[in-house]
Design a protein around this motif. Structure first.
Motif, PDB file in Angstrom:
ATOM      1  N   ILE A  20       0.857  -1.187   0.000  1.00  0.00           N
ATOM      2  CA  ILE A  20       0.000   0.000   0.000  1.00  0.00           C
ATOM      3  C   ILE A  20       0.890   1.231   0.000  1.00  0.00           C
ATOM      4  CG2 ILE A  20      -1.808   1.265   1.204  1.00  0.00           C
ATOM      5  CD1 ILE A  20      -2.694  -1.361   2.449  1.00  0.00           C
ATOM      6  N   TYR A  77       2.361  -0.071   3.856  1.00  0.00           N
ATOM      7  CA  TYR A  77       2.277  -1.461   4.274  1.00  0.00           C
ATOM      8  C   TYR A  77       2.801  -2.337   3.161  1.00  0.00           C
ATOM      9  CZ  TYR A  77       0.367  -5.990   5.562  1.00  0.00           C
ATOM     10  OH  TYR A  77       0.236  -7.330   5.867  1.00  0.00           O
ATOM     11  N   LYS A 122      -3.556 -10.058   6.734  1.00  0.00           N
ATOM     12  CA  LYS A 122      -3.643  -9.094   7.808  1.00  0.00           C
ATOM     13  C   LYS A 122      -4.515  -7.905   7.390  1.00  0.00           C
ATOM     14  CE  LYS A 122      -0.277  -7.089  10.894  1.00  0.00           C
ATOM     15  NZ  LYS A 122       1.145  -6.744  10.946  1.00  0.00           N
ATOM     16  N   VAL A 123      -4.333  -7.472   6.163  1.00  0.00           N
ATOM     17  CA  VAL A 123      -5.081  -6.322   5.679  1.00  0.00           C
ATOM     18  C   VAL A 123      -6.502  -6.732   5.325  1.00  0.00           C
ATOM     19  CG1 VAL A 123      -4.957  -4.351   4.162  1.00  0.00           C
ATOM     20  CG2 VAL A 123      -2.921  -5.659   4.651  1.00  0.00           C
ATOM     21  N   ASN A 124      -6.590  -7.972   4.885  1.00  0.00           N
ATOM     22  CA  ASN A 124      -7.892  -8.491   4.503  1.00  0.00           C
ATOM     23  C   ASN A 124      -8.896  -8.332   5.619  1.00  0.00           C
ATOM     24  OD1 ASN A 124      -9.346  -9.501   2.469  1.00  0.00           O
ATOM     25  ND2 ASN A 124      -8.259 -11.448   2.340  1.00  0.00           N
ATOM     26  N   LEU A 181      -8.919  -6.145   7.694  1.00  0.00           N
ATOM     27  CA  LEU A 181      -9.267  -4.738   7.730  1.00  0.00           C
ATOM     28  C   LEU A 181     -10.358  -4.410   6.701  1.00  0.00           C
ATOM     29  CD1 LEU A 181      -8.199  -2.098   9.037  1.00  0.00           C
ATOM     30  CD2 LEU A 181      -6.736  -1.875   7.060  1.00  0.00           C
ATOM     31  N   VAL A 188      -9.232   2.928   3.910  1.00  0.00           N
ATOM     32  CA  VAL A 188      -8.236   1.946   4.327  1.00  0.00           C
ATOM     33  C   VAL A 188      -6.953   2.678   4.719  1.00  0.00           C
ATOM     34  CG1 VAL A 188      -6.722   0.089   3.552  1.00  0.00           C
ATOM     35  CG2 VAL A 188      -9.131   0.069   2.915  1.00  0.00           C
ATOM     36  N   ILE A 208      -5.039   2.884   8.289  1.00  0.00           N
ATOM     37  CA  ILE A 208      -3.654   2.486   8.516  1.00  0.00           C
ATOM     38  C   ILE A 208      -2.902   3.599   9.235  1.00  0.00           C
ATOM     39  CG2 ILE A 208      -1.475   1.850   7.417  1.00  0.00           C
ATOM     40  CD1 ILE A 208      -3.164   0.531   5.222  1.00  0.00           C
ATOM     41  N   LEU A 210      -3.095  -1.345  11.716  1.00  0.00           N
ATOM     42  CA  LEU A 210      -2.283  -2.542  11.478  1.00  0.00           C
ATOM     43  C   LEU A 210      -1.220  -2.757  12.550  1.00  0.00           C
ATOM     44  CD1 LEU A 210      -1.825  -2.346   7.635  1.00  0.00           C
ATOM     45  CD2 LEU A 210      -3.184  -4.004   8.896  1.00  0.00           C
TER      46      LEU A 210
END
Ligand SMILES: Nc1ncnc2c1ncn2[C@@H]1O[C@H](COP(=O)(O)OP(=O)(O)OP(=O)(O)O)[C@@H](O)[C@H]1O
Ligand SMILES: [Mg+2]
Lengths: 263, 340, 265
Positions: B229, B237, B243-245, B247, B330, B334, B339
């Motif tokens: 990202i 990121y 892990k982001v999923n 989110l 998103v 972050i 995260l």
């Protein structure tokens, strides 16, 4: 009518944006005039007069002719062809405006910027840099009207050429052919006096001479009597009317293609 | 061996501050009045062969700029960039041989030619032998059924059809790495699905490395194991998508149109939500356009259904929509430490 | 990487397809060819009319002028036919579409120029050859093999000058975006190539020989075949000027390609 002036103004603003273009156009015209000067000097090769024109008159004719050429080259046909090809023309058809008038006013707007940035500076240069003698005469008074009529005839032709985009994929061929025919037969490249007598007679009954030869003669030979000039203007007006009606008829014909085949 | 190695890569653009009017234009000709835009700001990453990497971020984050550097179009302002051990900008032609690129909505097919003729020209350019060429086209046909389009000129294809053909073209020479810059922009769900399965299949059978930018988080979820990202030219990121999923999956936004809305309504809503669901409720409220109120809910903490039910009983709601979290949100999450 | 032979093969492959595509617009092709034909004849007809009133132009007869003009028509054809794409460069740059030319393992100028092939230019080439033959018969010129070879070399050099002028003008699009006025200016100046340089004197003759070398497009080469006795030693410089100018143009193009960074997205 007020609405159409908005188009005029809009086109002028666009014209101003292309000022860099005008700079190059003027530069091109200067180079053209220098070359024309030398070319005509060797054509005259010391002779006083050729076909009834003096060297000064011929030079004025040619230089001013190239300036008017720039003025009349408004790319109306190209713009229309693009609108027709891309289908944007439908937008105008849904509005309460006349497509021909809309184009005429945009074209005048475009040309008026070029009068200020190209035509006037060139005329100024002709008289003050190239020092072409200024002969006083009534012709100068009639010249602006004559130029306007020439502009309208040219516009009507361009408009008709633009309409041909309804029938062909690209108007390059038609547009170029028209431009060449006009520039040779109208006397834009060579004064009509230089043509053989028989050819001259034919050329005088065609509409092309009304676009260049007529206005240019008013300035190269301005000291004739007003009657001659009025007669010239009458012929021009007649051609303006004829080309207008013809382009209208063509429009009515062409628009059917759109209605049938879709944009 | 690492396929793409990037270390401290930066790119800035110098932009002339333009002035208005005729005078301004003349001034601009000579002016040294520049402003710099730091499009990419010291990023570092390594990509291994066979990876599918989702390179995402909001508009103007620097994604396309990074891709243009990786493909050798733009020269980096600073930093190290190697693809297959070579510097792309200095070896454009050699690098182009092992790359495939699909850039936004711009087609690279020959506009006036039937699609198949474009493919044949590409076959010559990349020196693909006939057997491989036929195999490729056969495979693409199986995956997306393109054959019917082959005789059509590129300019007559629909956006989605053209994108399929462009992607096919970019894989034709069996490149080691393919860059896809927003390949699904403006396409409908069924074409998107086709494109996704095509990309997955190619990656699986040929081990082609794929770098994908998109604004559609669905693409990322469907395709990528790893995501990067980026925002304002910096990497926020870089790691496993799982892990982001969580989110993306956890957050939902309720868009509400509340009757007789006023500033006070917003405050009241805020208070009463806190009152009902407690302090750590994970709900944020924002006013978007004139009459829409966005209520973003972290479902891990508070169930969406409860919030909706509560609002419906206590306020007069005229219209309601549920949307997935947007890219911008998103990124905001972050920054807010989601995260950590 | 592609070898020269492969580039040539590729060129034929692309153009064959392109021409096939263009053949759908048959009417258009016919009208354009007619337009091209007329536009080549316009200057010629002006010569013919003009020579009604004058015996010669700076010492050159009508037939000699026709010869010079025919040479010019042939020399301009390669530019017209192979480099027609320069007129479209500014659109590709404005829209950002130009970025695609960087993605292929090919020379960018080759890739870009190969996208268009101007069939109607062939009409001009044919008309030029016919006129050259006609005028040389009328002038009683003889063509031993050696002279034909020199003619080919001279056409090649002149073509390079014309191509260079057009490509250099078109390349301005990399910096000024709207390159049309620059191109139009270059186009206009080139129109004077078929006139004898001897009509100019002093600094202008110098300028049109060395600064804007339009003298090398038609006049100096044609002089060699028409009046070898009067030939200026400059004629032998023509290939050098052609190649040098093209090399310079390629540098400018390359500079443009490298400095152009594409539009935002
Ligand atoms: N050629 C250029 N000249 C000047 N600035 C540029 C240029 N190209 C990009 N930029 C700037 O660099 C920044 C990053 O742009 P980039 O195109 O990389 O964004 P992106 O992440 O691809 O965005 P999007 O999602 O909108 O495509 C932007 O602020 C943009 O305005
Ligand atoms: Mg982008």
């Amino acid at each position: 009518m007020r609405g159409y002036f908005a188009f005029l103004r809009g086109a002028m603003l666009v014209g101003v944006v292309y000022r860099l273009g005008f700079l190059f156009t003027i530069l091109g015209n200067i180079v053209y005039m220098i070359i024309a000067y030398f070319l005509w000097r060797s054509i005259y090769a010391g002779k006083e007069i050729l076909n009834g024109l003096t060297f000064d008159q011929a030079l004025l004719y040619i230089a001013l002719g190239s300036t008017i050429f720039i003025l009349l080259k408004t790319y109306t046909d190209w713009g229309m062809a693009e609108e027709i090809r891309s289908g944007t023309i439908s937008v105008y058809l849904t509005k309460p405006i006349d497509y021909q008038l809309y184009n005429l006013f945009s074209t005048i707007g475009f040309a008026s910027t070029s009068i200020l940035t190209v035509t006037l500076p060139t005329i100024f240069m002709l008289f003050f840099v190239f020092r072409i003698p200024f002969v006083l005469g009534a012709g100068y008074l009639f010249f602006p009207v004559s130029l306007l009529l020439a502009f309208i005839i040219n516009f009507n032709m361009d408009y008709a050429i633009g309409l041909s985009a309804f029938y062909t994929e690209s108007i390059w061929g038609i547009s170029t052919t028209k431009e060449i025919i006009v520039s040779v037969l109208s006397g834009a490249l060579l004064p009509l006096q230089f043509f053989p007598a028989a050819v001259q007679q034919v050329l005088m009954v065609l509409p092309f001479q009304a676009m260049f030869f007529t206005p240019l003669m008013m300035v190269t030979k301005p000291d004739q009597n007003a009657g001659v000039f009025l007669q010239m203007l009458a012929v021009q007006a007649l051609w303006a009317a004829v080309t207008y009606v013809a382009s209208r008829l063509l429009y009515n014909q062409a628009i059917k293609v759109l209605r049938v085949a879709g944009g | 061996m690492t396929l793409i190695h990037i270390q401290g890569l930066s790119k800035h653009f110098k932009i002339l501050n333009r002035h208005e009017g005729l005078k301004g234009a003349v001034r601009d000709l000579f002016s040294g009045d520049y402003r710099t835009v730091q499009a990419v700001d010291g990023i570092s990453l390594d990509i291994e062969p066979g990876e599918i990497v989702g390179y995402i971020g909001p508009n103007g984050a620097g994604k396309s700029t990074t891709i243009k550097m990786m493909t050798g179009i733009l020269k980096p302002s600073a930093g190290v960039l190697q693809v297959n051990g070579l510097v792309p900008y200095d070896n454009r032609i050699r690098q182009a041989m092992i790359m495939g690129v699909v850039f936004g909505q711009r087609t690279q097919l020959w506009w006036d030619l039937p699609v198949i003729e474009s493919f044949k020209i590409l076959k010559e350019i990349y020196k693909v032998d006939q057997k491989m060429f036929d195999e490729h086209l056969g495979m693409f046909h199986e995956l997306v059924g393109l054959k019917a389009l082959y005789s059509q000129q590129a300019r007559t294809l629909s956006l989605g059809q053209r994108m399929l053909c462009d992607i096919t073209a970019s894989f034709l020479h069996n490149p080691q790495v393919v860059f896809l810059d927003e390949p699904t922009i403006g396409l409908d769900v069924s074409i998107k699905a086709k494109i996704r399965s095509l990309i997955l299949e190619l990656n699986r059978t040929r081990n082609t490395t794929i770098i994908l930018t998109t604004h559609d988080l669905g693409d990322v979820e469907a395709l990528c194991r790893r995501i990067i990202i980026i925002d304002k030219g910096k990497i926020l990121y870089d790691g496993d998508i799982k892990k982001v999923n969580a989110l993306f999956g956890a957050y939902r936004t309720l868009k509400l149109q509340i009757k007789d809305y006023s500033e006070a309504t917003l405050a009241a809503l805020q208070d009463r939500l806190t009152g009902t669901f407690g302090a750590g409720h994970g709900i944020t409220i924002a006013q978007t356009e004139d009459c829409w109120t966005d209520v973003t809910i972290d479902q891990a903490r508070t169930p969406l259904a409860d919030v909706l039910a509560f609002i419906m009983t206590n306020f007069t709601v005229e219209d309601v929509r549920i949307v997935e979290i947007s890219m911008e949100n998103v990124v905001r999450k972050i920054y807010d430490g989601a995260l950590k | 990487m592609l070898t020269l032979g492969e580039y040539i093969r590729l060129y034929f492959l692309i153009e064959a397809q392109y021409i096939k595509g263009q053949m759908q617009y048959r009417a258009d092709f016919l009208i354009s060819s007619v337009g091209m034909f007329f536009s080549s004849l316009a200057t010629l007809s002006i010569f013919v009319v003009l020579f009604n009133s004058i015996p010669d132009l700076a010492g050159w007869s009508l037939m000699e002028m026709v010869f010079i003009y025919a040479f010019y028509m042939i020399a301009i054809s390669p530019m017209q036919i192979l480099f027609d794409a320069v007129w479209f460069l500014r659109y590709k740059i404005q829209s950002g579409e130009f970025v695609k030319y960087y993605f292929r393992p090919m020379n960018i100028m080759f890739y870009f120029m190969s996208e268009r092939f101007d069939l109607k230019g062939l009409t001009q080439l044919a008309a030029g050859i016919a006129l050259l033959a006609y005028s040389s018969i009328r002038l009683g010129l003889v063509w031993p093999v050696g002279k034909v070879l020199i003619l080919i070399l001279a056409v090649f050099s002149a073509s390079l000058v014309l191509i260079s002028i057009a490509v250099m003008a078109g390349s301005s699009a990399f910096w000024v975006v709207n390159s049309y006025p620059v191109l139009a200016l270059a186009w206009k100046v080139r129109e004077f190539a078929p006139y004898p340089i001897t009509i100019f004197d002093g600094i202008f003759r110098f300028a049109f020989t060395f600064i804007l070398p339009i003298g090398f497009i038609a006049f100096y080469p044609a002089q060699f075949f028409l009046r070898p006795a009067e030939i200026s030693p400059l004629f032998y410089l023509a290939p050098l000027i052609g190649i040098g100018l093209f090399a310079l143009t390629y540098k400018v193009w390359d500079l443009g390609v490298n400095s152009w960074t594409g539009t935002g997205s």
